[in-house]
Design an enzyme around this catalytic site. Structure first.
Site, PDB file in Angstrom:
ATOM      1  N   CYS A 120       0.950  -1.197  -0.136  1.00  6.70           N
ATOM      2  CA  CYS A 120       0.117   0.109  -0.017  1.00  6.70           C
ATOM      3  C   CYS A 120       0.874   1.304  -0.141  1.00  6.70           C
ATOM      4  O   CYS A 120       1.724   1.515   0.892  1.00  6.70           O
ATOM      5  CB  CYS A 120      -0.894  -0.164   1.338  1.00  6.70           C
ATOM      6  SG  CYS A 120      -1.625   1.604   1.538  1.00  6.70           S
ATOM      7  N   ASN A 154      11.047  -2.557  -8.045  1.00  6.89           N
ATOM      8  CA  ASN A 154      11.259  -2.980  -9.100  1.00  6.89           C
ATOM      9  C   ASN A 154       9.516  -3.145  -9.792  1.00  6.89           C
ATOM     10  O   ASN A 154       8.880  -3.377  -9.280  1.00  6.89           O
ATOM     11  CB  ASN A 154      11.642  -4.775  -8.780  1.00  6.89           C
ATOM     12  CG  ASN A 154      11.570  -5.736 -10.167  1.00  6.89           C
ATOM     13  OD1 ASN A 154      12.559  -5.275 -10.998  1.00  6.89           O
ATOM     14  ND2 ASN A 154      10.593  -6.206 -10.460  1.00  6.89           N
ATOM     15  N   GLU A 155       9.648  -2.767 -11.146  1.00  6.69           N
ATOM     16  CA  GLU A 155       8.464  -2.609 -12.194  1.00  6.69           C
ATOM     17  C   GLU A 155       7.147  -2.281 -11.207  1.00  6.69           C
ATOM     18  O   GLU A 155       6.204  -2.973 -10.819  1.00  6.69           O
ATOM     19  CB  GLU A 155       7.987  -4.147 -12.641  1.00  6.69           C
ATOM     20  CG  GLU A 155       9.196  -4.469 -13.723  1.00  6.69           C
ATOM     21  CD  GLU A 155       8.810  -5.423 -14.802  1.00  6.69           C
ATOM     22  OE1 GLU A 155       7.852  -6.513 -14.146  1.00  6.69           O
ATOM     23  OE2 GLU A 155       9.323  -5.704 -15.815  1.00  6.69           O
ATOM     24  N   CYS A 165      -4.477   0.642  -4.403  1.00  2.00           N
ATOM     25  CA  CYS A 165      -5.047   0.325  -2.988  1.00  2.00           C
ATOM     26  C   CYS A 165      -6.197   1.059  -2.639  1.00  2.00           C
ATOM     27  O   CYS A 165      -5.989   2.284  -2.869  1.00  2.00           O
ATOM     28  CB  CYS A 165      -3.713   0.532  -2.227  1.00  2.00           C
ATOM     29  SG  CYS A 165      -4.351  -0.003  -0.484  1.00  2.00           S
ATOM     30  N   CYS A 167      -7.597   1.112   0.552  1.00  7.03           N
ATOM     31  CA  CYS A 167      -7.779   1.060   2.006  1.00  7.03           C
ATOM     32  C   CYS A 167      -8.150   2.373   2.435  1.00  7.03           C
ATOM     33  O   CYS A 167      -8.230   3.304   1.766  1.00  7.03           O
ATOM     34  CB  CYS A 167      -6.339   0.326   2.604  1.00  7.03           C
ATOM     35  SG  CYS A 167      -5.153   1.872   2.674  1.00  7.03           S
ATOM     36  N   CYS A 170      -5.694   5.248   1.669  1.00  6.94           N
ATOM     37  CA  CYS A 170      -5.625   5.797   0.269  1.00  6.94           C
ATOM     38  C   CYS A 170      -6.949   6.349  -0.020  1.00  6.94           C
ATOM     39  O   CYS A 170      -6.937   7.350  -0.706  1.00  6.94           O
ATOM     40  CB  CYS A 170      -5.532   4.389  -0.709  1.00  6.94           C
ATOM     41  SG  CYS A 170      -4.175   3.849  -0.502  1.00  6.94           S
ATOM     42  N   GLU A 315      16.158  -5.240 -18.340  1.00 10.88           N
ATOM     43  CA  GLU A 315      15.639  -6.572 -18.343  1.00 10.88           C
ATOM     44  C   GLU A 315      15.438  -7.070 -19.729  1.00 10.88           C
ATOM     45  O   GLU A 315      14.875  -6.281 -20.392  1.00 10.88           O
ATOM     46  CB  GLU A 315      14.680  -7.011 -17.514  1.00 10.88           C
ATOM     47  CG  GLU A 315      14.960  -6.914 -16.036  1.00 10.88           C
ATOM     48  CD  GLU A 315      13.539  -7.448 -15.022  1.00 10.88           C
ATOM     49  OE1 GLU A 315      12.992  -8.060 -15.819  1.00 10.88           O
ATOM     50  OE2 GLU A 315      13.427  -7.007 -13.862  1.00 10.88           O
ATOM     51  N   TRP A 323       6.014 -16.976 -18.575  1.00  8.56           N
ATOM     52  CA  TRP A 323       4.768 -16.401 -18.255  1.00  8.56           C
ATOM     53  C   TRP A 323       3.676 -16.355 -19.103  1.00  8.56           C
ATOM     54  O   TRP A 323       2.504 -16.008 -18.847  1.00  8.56           O
ATOM     55  CB  TRP A 323       5.069 -15.160 -17.450  1.00  8.56           C
ATOM     56  CG  TRP A 323       6.063 -14.371 -17.966  1.00  8.56           C
ATOM     57  CD1 TRP A 323       7.259 -14.207 -17.428  1.00  8.56           C
ATOM     58  CD2 TRP A 323       5.885 -13.482 -18.873  1.00  8.56           C
ATOM     59  NE1 TRP A 323       7.874 -13.021 -18.150  1.00  8.56           N
ATOM     60  CE2 TRP A 323       6.991 -12.738 -19.174  1.00  8.56           C
ATOM     61  CE3 TRP A 323       4.603 -13.093 -19.807  1.00  8.56           C
ATOM     62  CZ2 TRP A 323       7.107 -11.708 -20.027  1.00  8.56           C
ATOM     63  CZ3 TRP A 323       4.853 -11.887 -20.745  1.00  8.56           C
ATOM     64  CH2 TRP A 323       6.106 -11.347 -20.841  1.00  8.56           C
ATOM     65  N   GLU A 363       9.806 -19.010 -11.076  1.00  8.69           N
ATOM     66  CA  GLU A 363      10.735 -18.573 -12.371  1.00  8.69           C
ATOM     67  C   GLU A 363      11.903 -19.667 -12.451  1.00  8.69           C
ATOM     68  O   GLU A 363      12.713 -19.007 -13.225  1.00  8.69           O
ATOM     69  CB  GLU A 363      11.163 -16.970 -11.964  1.00  8.69           C
ATOM     70  CG  GLU A 363       9.932 -15.980 -12.148  1.00  8.69           C
ATOM     71  CD  GLU A 363      10.521 -14.637 -11.935  1.00  8.69           C
ATOM     72  OE1 GLU A 363      11.396 -14.368 -11.340  1.00  8.69           O
ATOM     73  OE2 GLU A 363       9.777 -13.806 -12.816  1.00  8.69           O
ATOM     74  N   HIS A 366      12.373 -19.941 -16.059  1.00  4.28           N
ATOM     75  CA  HIS A 366      12.742 -18.672 -16.823  1.00  4.28           C
ATOM     76  C   HIS A 366      13.946 -18.587 -17.489  1.00  4.28           C
ATOM     77  O   HIS A 366      14.946 -18.933 -16.698  1.00  4.28           O
ATOM     78  CB  HIS A 366      12.400 -17.329 -16.037  1.00  4.28           C
ATOM     79  CG  HIS A 366      12.382 -16.113 -17.000  1.00  4.28           C
ATOM     80  ND1 HIS A 366      13.337 -15.432 -17.556  1.00  4.28           N
ATOM     81  CD2 HIS A 366      11.194 -15.285 -17.107  1.00  4.28           C
ATOM     82  CE1 HIS A 366      12.974 -14.382 -17.935  1.00  4.28           C
ATOM     83  NE2 HIS A 366      11.582 -14.237 -17.843  1.00  4.28           N
TER      84      HIS A 366
HETATM   85  C1  GAL Z   1      10.076  -8.783 -14.830  1.00  2.00           C
HETATM   86  C2  GAL Z   1      10.555  -8.865 -13.388  1.00  2.00           C
HETATM   87  C3  GAL Z   1      11.378  -9.930 -13.222  1.00  2.00           C
HETATM   88  C4  GAL Z   1      11.124 -11.243 -13.612  1.00  2.00           C
HETATM   89  C5  GAL Z   1      10.726 -11.005 -15.116  1.00  2.00           C
HETATM   90  C6  GAL Z   1      10.532 -12.361 -15.984  1.00  2.00           C
HETATM   91  O1  GAL Z   1       8.795  -8.513 -15.204  1.00  2.00           O
HETATM   92  O2  GAL Z   1      10.998  -7.543 -13.228  1.00  2.00           O
HETATM   93  O3  GAL Z   1      11.832  -9.713 -11.733  1.00  2.00           O
HETATM   94  O4  GAL Z   1       9.959 -11.531 -12.931  1.00  2.00           O
HETATM   95  O5  GAL Z   1       9.820 -10.194 -15.559  1.00  2.00           O
HETATM   96  O6  GAL Z   1      10.116 -12.047 -17.235  1.00  2.00           O
END
Ligand code: GAL
Length: 688
Positions: A120, A154-155, A165, A167, A170, A315, A323, A363, A366
Site C-alpha cells: 500500500c 522493481n516494476e 490500493c 484502503c 488511500c 531486463e 509466463w 521462475e 525462466h
Molecule cells: C519482470 C520482473 C523480473 C522477472 C521477469 C521475468 O517483469 O521484473 O523480476 O520476473 O519479469 O520475465
C-alpha cells in the site's frame, strides 16, 4: 570516452539481475558466477532487487555484510553494481505483523501476505520501514566505488496488479488530492457531471475510490482515480529517491514496463535521472517477426522520448520467458538482433533477467544466462558472450549519441485512460494497437520517431502525428495551432478533440476546426467485417476501424469513402494553415494506406531515412547521432537490422564502414537472417 552512462560507468552496460541472495549457502556457485561473468563480458549487475528478507531478516536488524562482500568482489573483477531498493517484495515479518502494508482490492478485501509489487503506497508503516532501510543502504553503499546507480524497487505497480490500493489511508489521500485539484465540491460535481443519475456529492467524505463494488460509471471520477493511483505510487517512489539520496548523489532509475497502462511515465520521467525498462517481446509467435519488431521499436522509442536521452534496457531474456501460455526460445541470431535493436533505438545497455536460473518457485524455468547445469557450454551463454564482445566493439561509437527524429507522435496516458472509458461506438478500441499501426510504416521506412505527450514541446519537429487524440488537455489545441502556423505539419485522425481534461465533451466546434478546415459530425464503427473503402490517389484501401463523418470547410479533400450512406464523404483532408498544413484522416484503414500517405508527406517535407539505402521488406534502420547541436559535422551510426527469418539483400547507395570490422560496404549487401550490421560513415569523419 566522454559521456558517462551511469555513475562512473562509460561503456555500454552488459549484465543484468543478479540474485546471489538465493545462493548464499553455495560459495562455489558464487565463485563460478564471477568467472562466468568475466567470460560473458558482463560489466554490470543489478543487485538486491528482492533481497529485503536478507537485508533485514528481522525488524530493525540489518545485515549488509553479505551484500558488501559481493559488491566488493564484483568490483575487484571489474563488474559494477546498480543497487536496488528491495520494496518490490516484502518480508514475512513485515506483512504478518503490519497488515496495513498490504493492499486492499476494489471489493474492500485486504490481500494476504505473499507475491510482490503489492504494498500500500499510503501505509505510514510501509513508508517508514522503507525509509529506514533505504537510508541505511544509501549510507553504507552510496560511496562504494563499485556502485554506479540506484534501481528503485522493481516494476512498480506491475505483475498483474494495477498499483491501486482501496484502503482507508488511500481513500483519505484520494479526497485530499481531489480537494487540491478542484478546491470546491461544486467544481468537482461540475467536472464529474454528477447530476447524471442524481449522484451529486454534498460532502467530501462521501467520495470513494472508483470500484466495481461502488461507482465506476462516472467517467471524470474514474479518470481522477487513475490519476491519483499513478501519483500515489509516484509519491512513494519519490520518498524512496529521497531516502537513497540521503547519503548519495548517484543517479536514480526504476525499471519501467513500456506502454504500461497504469502509470503516466512522462510524469515519472521528471523525477528520475535515467529511464530504464524491461523488454520481453513475443518473438517467433506469428508468421513473421515484423509487427513484434515494430511494437518493440515503438516501446524503445517511447522510453528514449521520456527524457529525450539514452535509456537502459534493464531486463530482457537471453532465451525464453515462462509466463506466456506458450514460450518460444529465441532462435539463433534473435538475441543479438533484439539486443542491438534496443541500442539502435537509444539504449546504452543490454541487461538480462536473470544471471543464473533459480532452482525453485515460479521462475525456475525462466531463461537465464547460466542454466541449472551451470558452466558455459550452452548456446545461450555463447550468444550472450558474443553479444558482449560486439557491444564492447561499438561502445565508443555509441556512447554520447542519440536518435534525433524530425517526426513526433503524440502518445498521452491520460488520453489512453479517457479513451478507454469513452463508452461510444467502438468499445474494443485499443489505443496502443492503433498507435503502433501509425508507427509501423515509419519504422518500415527506417525513420525514427519520438513520442511526446500533450504537455511536450513540438518545435523540434517537422511533422507531428496524433492518432486517436480523443482528449485535449488545457493548452494543447493552442500549441498545435502555433505549431502549424509556424510551418509544422500536423496529422490527426477521427476520434480526436472529443473531450477536455475532465472528460467532458466539447460543445460547439471541434477545438481545432480552424486548423483542420473541417466540421466533424458523426462517427461509425463498422465492426470486424467491413466492406467499405477509401479511394486515395486512385487506389482503394480497405477500412479496418472507425469511420468519422466530416465535412470539408476549407480543407482540400484527398480521399473519399466509396460505399455505404457516407459514400463521397471526405476520408482524408489537407488544410493549409499559416505556414504549415494539417491533415485529418477520417477512418482507420489498412496499413498500405498509411504507407502511401506518409510517403507523400515525407516527400513534401523532404524527410527520409538518414542512411542512403534501398531497403527491402523486414529490414529497417535506426540512426544514432551525436548529442551535440552541430549535426552536420557530427558522428552518426546506423543499425541496419534484418528481422526476416531468411537472408535479405539491401542496396547501399553510398559507401559506409562496418563499425565492427572496418570493412567498406557499398552497393548490394546481404544480411543473414536476424542479422544486424552497425555502419558508420566511410569518409573518416567518424574516426577516433
Ligand atoms: C519482470 C520482473 C523480473 C522477472 C521477469 C521475468 O517483469 O521484473 O523480476 O520476473 O519479469 O520475465
Amino acid at each position: 570516452m566522454g559521456r558517462k552512462v551511469m555513475g562512473d560507468f562509460g561503456g555500454i552496460i552488459h549484465g543484468g539481475d543478479y540474485n546471489p541472495d538465493q545462493w548464499l549457502d553455495r560459495p562455489e556457485i558464487l565463485a563460478e558466477d564471477l568467472q562466468l561473468m568475466k567470460k560473458a563480458n558482463v560489466n554490470c549487475v543489478s543487485l538486491g532487487i528482492f533481497a529485503w528478507s536478507h537485508l533485514e531478516p528481522e525488524e530493525g536488524n540489518y545485515d549488509f555484510e553479505w551484500l558488501e562482500e559481493i559488491i566488493q568482489r564484483l568490483y575487484e573483477h571489474g563488474i559494477y553494481t546498480i543497487l536496488a531498493t528491495p520494496t518490490g517484495a516484502m518480508p514475512q515479518w513485515l506483512t504478518n505483523k503490519y497488515e496495513e502494508v498490504l493492499q486492499v482490492n476494489e471489493y474492500g478485501v485486504r490481500n494476504y501476505p505473499g507475491k510482490r509489487h503489492n504494498y500500500c503506497p499510503s501505509s505510514p508503516v510501509m513508508r517508514e520501514k522503507t525509509r529506514q532501510l533505504d537510508m541505511r543502504l544509501s549510507e553504507r553503499f552510496g560511496g562504494h566505488p563499485g556502485v554506479i546507480g540506484w534501481h528503485i524497487s522493481n516494476e512498480i505497480g506491475g505483475n498483474g496488479g494495477d498499483g491501486a490500493c482501496h484502503c482507508a489511508y488511500c481513500q483519505n489521500a484520494f479526497r485530499e488530492w481531489l480537494k487540491e485539484r478542484y478546491g470546491s465540491l461544486d467544481r468537482l460535481n461540475a467536472a464529474w457531471w454528477t447530476g447524471f443519475w442524481s449522484h451529486t456529492y454534498t460532502d467530501w467524505s462521501q467520495i470513494r475510490s472508483a470500484s466495481a463494488r461502488g461507482e465506476d460509471l462516472v467517467h471524470g471520477q474514474k479518470l481522477d482515480w487513475k490519476r491519483f493511483v499513478d501519483s500515489r505510487q509516484l509519491d512513494f517512489c519519490k520518498e524512496e529517491i529521497k531516502a537513497v539520496r540521503s547519503h548519495s548523489t548517484l543517479p536514480v532509475t526504476t525499471n519501467m514496463m513500456e506502454f504500461f497502462y497504469t502509470f503516466d511515465y512522462f510524469q515519472w520521467a521528471k523525477t528520475l535521472d535515467i529511464i530504464s525498462w524491461d523488454s520481453y517481446p513475443d518473438w517467433h509467435s506469428g508468421t513473421d517477426e515484423l509487427r513484434t519488431a515494430a511494437t518493440t521499436a515503438a516501446a524503445h522509442s517511447l522510453m528514449r522520448s521520456l527524457k529525450k536521452q539514452s535509456f537502459l534496457l534493464m531486463e530482457s531474456t537471453p532465451s525464453v520467458v515462462n509466463w506466456r501460455s506458450i514460450n518460444r526460445l529465441k532462435r539463433p541470431g534473435m538475441h543479438e538482433l533484439s539486443s542491438l535493436q534496443a541500442v539502435a533505438c537509444g539504449s546504452d545497455s543490454v541487461q538480462y533477467f536473470q544471471w543464473r536460473k533459480s532452482r525453485g518457485s515460479s521462475e525456475k524455468y525462466h531463461g537465464a544466462v547460466v542454466d541449472h547445469r551451470g558452466g558455459e557450454d550452452t548456446r545461450v551463454f555463447r550468444e550472450v558472450t558474443r553479444l558482449g564482445e560486439r557491444l564492447g566493439k561499438i561502445a565508443t561509437r555509441v556512447i554520447g549519441t542519440i536518435n534525433r527524429p524530425r517526426i513526433a507522435m503524440i502518445f498521452d496516458w491520460e488520453n489512453w485512460w479517457a479513451l478507454d472509458d469513452a463508452y461510444a461506438v467502438d468499445n474494443n478500441l485499443d489505443y496502443r494497437e492503433v498507435f503502433v499501426d501509425f508507427f509501423y510504416p515509419l519504422w518500415a521506412l527506417g525513420i525514427d520517431v519520438d513520442m511526446v505527450d500533450m504537455e511536450g514541446a513540438l518545435d523540434a519537429y517537422s511533422v507531428v502525428i496524433a492518432p486517436l487524440n480523443y482528449m485535449y488537455k488545457k493548452g494543447y489545441a493552442d500549441k498545435v495551432r502555433a505549431f502549424v502556423r509556424q510551418g509544422g505539419c500536423y496529422i490527426t485522425t477521427c476520434w480526436s478533440g472529443e473531450v477536455d481534461e475532465t472528460d467532458l465533451t466539447y460543445t460547439g466546434a471541434h477545438p481545432l476546426e480552424d486548423v483542420l478546415g473541417i466540421r466533424t459530425e458523426e462517427i461509425d464503427a463498422p465492426g470486424g467485417y467491413c466492406e467499405n473503402s477509401v479511394r486515395y490517389q486512385g487506389v482503394d484501401y480497405r477500412i479496418t476501424g472507425l469511420c468519422g463523418l466530416v465535412h470539408a470547410l476549407g480543407a482540400k479533400v484527398l480521399a473519399e469513402y466509396q460505399n455505404d450512406f457516407y459514400k463521397g464523404y471526405p476520408a482524408l483532408t489537407r488544410n493549409v494553415y499559416g505556414n504549415g498544413e494539417a491533415y485529418y484522416i477520417a477512418s482507420l484503414n489498412e496499413q498500405s494506406f498509411l504507407k502511401a500517405f506518409y510517403s507523400e508527406v515525407l516527400r513534401e517535407r523532404g524527410l527520409g531515412c538518414g542512411l542512403a539505402v534501398r531497403l527491402t521488406e523486414g529490414v529497417t534502420v535506426n540512426e544514432r547521432n551525436s548529442t551535440s547541436e552541430e549535426q552536420d559535422t557530427a558522428e552518426k551510426i546506423w543499425f541496419l537490422q534484418n528481422f526476416n527469418r531468411e537472408p535479405a539483400t539491401v542496396e547501399l547507395l553510398e559507401c559506409y564502414e562496418n563499425v565492427e570490422t572496418g570493412e567498406r560496404l557499398s552497393g548490394e549487401i546481404k544480411l543473414q537472417a536476424f542479422e544486424c550490421v552497425v555502419l558508420g560513415r566511410a569518409d573518416g569523419r567518424n574516426e577516433f
